[in-house]
Design a protein around this motif. Structure first.
Motif, PDB file in Angstrom:
ATOM      1  N   VAL A   3       6.869   6.142   6.092  1.00 54.86           N
ATOM      2  CA  VAL A   3       5.976   6.152   4.936  1.00 54.86           C
ATOM      3  C   VAL A   3       6.770   5.761   3.701  1.00 54.86           C
ATOM      4  CG1 VAL A   3       4.383   7.506   3.536  1.00 54.86           C
ATOM      5  CG2 VAL A   3       4.642   8.017   5.970  1.00 54.86           C
ATOM      6  N   GLU A  66       4.376   2.110   8.451  1.00 47.90           N
ATOM      7  CA  GLU A  66       2.986   2.288   8.879  1.00 47.90           C
ATOM      8  C   GLU A  66       2.064   2.642   7.726  1.00 47.90           C
ATOM      9  OE1 GLU A  66       5.409   3.341  12.579  1.00 47.90           O
ATOM     10  OE2 GLU A  66       5.554   3.764  10.444  1.00 47.90           O
ATOM     11  N   VAL A  67       2.618   3.329   6.714  1.00 45.29           N
ATOM     12  CA  VAL A  67       1.804   3.800   5.591  1.00 45.29           C
ATOM     13  C   VAL A  67       2.532   3.536   4.288  1.00 45.29           C
ATOM     14  CG1 VAL A  67       0.667   5.797   4.519  1.00 45.29           C
ATOM     15  CG2 VAL A  67       0.797   5.634   7.017  1.00 45.29           C
ATOM     16  N   ILE A  69       2.005   4.681   0.212  1.00 41.83           N
ATOM     17  CA  ILE A  69       1.285   5.524  -0.741  1.00 41.83           C
ATOM     18  C   ILE A  69       1.674   5.089  -2.136  1.00 41.83           C
ATOM     19  CG2 ILE A  69       0.874   7.872  -1.569  1.00 41.83           C
ATOM     20  CD1 ILE A  69       1.735   8.857   1.215  1.00 41.83           C
ATOM     21  N   ARG A  92      -0.597  -1.071   7.715  1.00 39.90           N
ATOM     22  CA  ARG A  92      -1.832  -0.629   8.373  1.00 39.90           C
ATOM     23  C   ARG A  92      -2.648   0.323   7.504  1.00 39.90           C
ATOM     24  NH1 ARG A  92      -2.740   3.724  11.672  1.00 39.90           N
ATOM     25  NH2 ARG A  92      -0.516   4.175  11.761  1.00 39.90           N
ATOM     26  N   ARG A  93      -1.981   1.234   6.793  1.00 37.66           N
ATOM     27  CA  ARG A  93      -2.690   2.256   6.026  1.00 37.66           C
ATOM     28  C   ARG A  93      -2.138   2.311   4.610  1.00 37.66           C
ATOM     29  NH1 ARG A  93      -7.530   4.776   6.892  1.00 37.66           N
ATOM     30  NH2 ARG A  93      -7.498   6.992   6.455  1.00 37.66           N
ATOM     31  N   VAL A  95      -2.702   4.109   0.899  1.00 36.03           N
ATOM     32  CA  VAL A  95      -3.324   5.209   0.156  1.00 36.03           C
ATOM     33  C   VAL A  95      -2.944   5.059  -1.307  1.00 36.03           C
ATOM     34  CG1 VAL A  95      -3.504   7.718  -0.087  1.00 36.03           C
ATOM     35  CG2 VAL A  95      -3.142   6.702   2.177  1.00 36.03           C
ATOM     36  N   ASP A 114      -7.090   1.513   1.478  1.00 37.41           N
ATOM     37  CA  ASP A 114      -7.827   2.131   2.580  1.00 37.41           C
ATOM     38  C   ASP A 114      -8.393   3.485   2.173  1.00 37.41           C
ATOM     39  OD1 ASP A 114      -7.342   0.087   4.575  1.00 37.41           O
ATOM     40  OD2 ASP A 114      -5.271   0.788   4.617  1.00 37.41           O
TER      41      ASP A 114
END
Length: 218
Positions: A3, A66-67, A69, A92-93, A95, A114
């Protein structure tokens, strides 16, 4: 899970600590030297640089995360970081933190977001959730599909109290995902009966919320 967090202020650091405690690999990125202090969170990786610049994100290897923020205190920065993460690095993700509620309409998939988290909205929802029995309370926006996580607390006399989950006549685009009963979290299986006082969590499109209330309460 790897992350990356853009913004090493109080919010970004708090998120990093929580993720590290849960066993994830965390990278904090900030352009302010006074915020890049590795001793504050020893388990995290740190990078000094502007997360709005593609070169800095390439150097950080953002495509391996993968993420992402985006947790800065500037909505413009959070939007740019989200867009770069999604379009340039296929994360992929993504925030994103919303600082000002008036900007909430911008935080959509068009900007690579997302999930958008509005602190004022979340706090207001928690207050409403604590006092509004029988109303649909919007807890969280799931922006990619324009759906929301909503909560309904069943009051005494709700017509679905005592009814099995499989017998609920829910509107389309509204799905019951969990039942919170006291200290228990219950998977909503077919024969599970609902009880007054249950907190029902749904994923629903905004336009179905009125029909959802009617189906559960009226």
């Amino acid at each position: 899970m790897k992350v990356a967090i853009a913004g090493a202020g109080a919010v970004g650091r708090s998120i990093a600590r929580e993720l590290l405690q849960n066993g994830h690999d965390v990278l904090l990125i900030d352009k302010e030297p006074n915020k890049v202090v590795p001793d504050r969170i020893p388990g995290a990786d740190w990078r000094l640089g502007d997360a709005c610049e593609v070169a800095n994100l390439e150097d950080a290897g953002l495509e391996d995360f993968e993420v992402v923020i985006s947790a800065t205190g500037d909505d413009k920065v959070n939007l740019v970081v989200s867009l770069l993460a999604k379009t340039e690095f296929s994360v992929r993700r993504v925030v994103a933190r919303i600082n000002h509620p008036s900007n909430e309409w911008l935080f959509t998939e068009a900007w690579g977001v997302d999930v958008a988290v509005s602190t004022p909205r979340v706090l207001a929802a928690l207050v409403e959730e604590a006092v509004e029995v029988g109303d649909v309370v919007r807890l969280f926006g799931l922006r990619e599909g324009q759906a929301n996580l909503v909560e309904v607390t069943l009051p005494e006399g709700a017509h679905c109290a005592g009814r099995a989950v499989r017998n609920l006549d829910l509107p389309e685009d509204a799905v019951l995902v969990a039942i919170v009963r006291g200290t228990r979290v219950i998977t909503p299986r077919g024969e599970e009966p609902l009880e007054a006082g249950d907190e029902l969590l749904f994923v629903a499109l905004p336009e179905t919320e009125a029909a959802l209330r009617s189906a559960i309460i009226d």
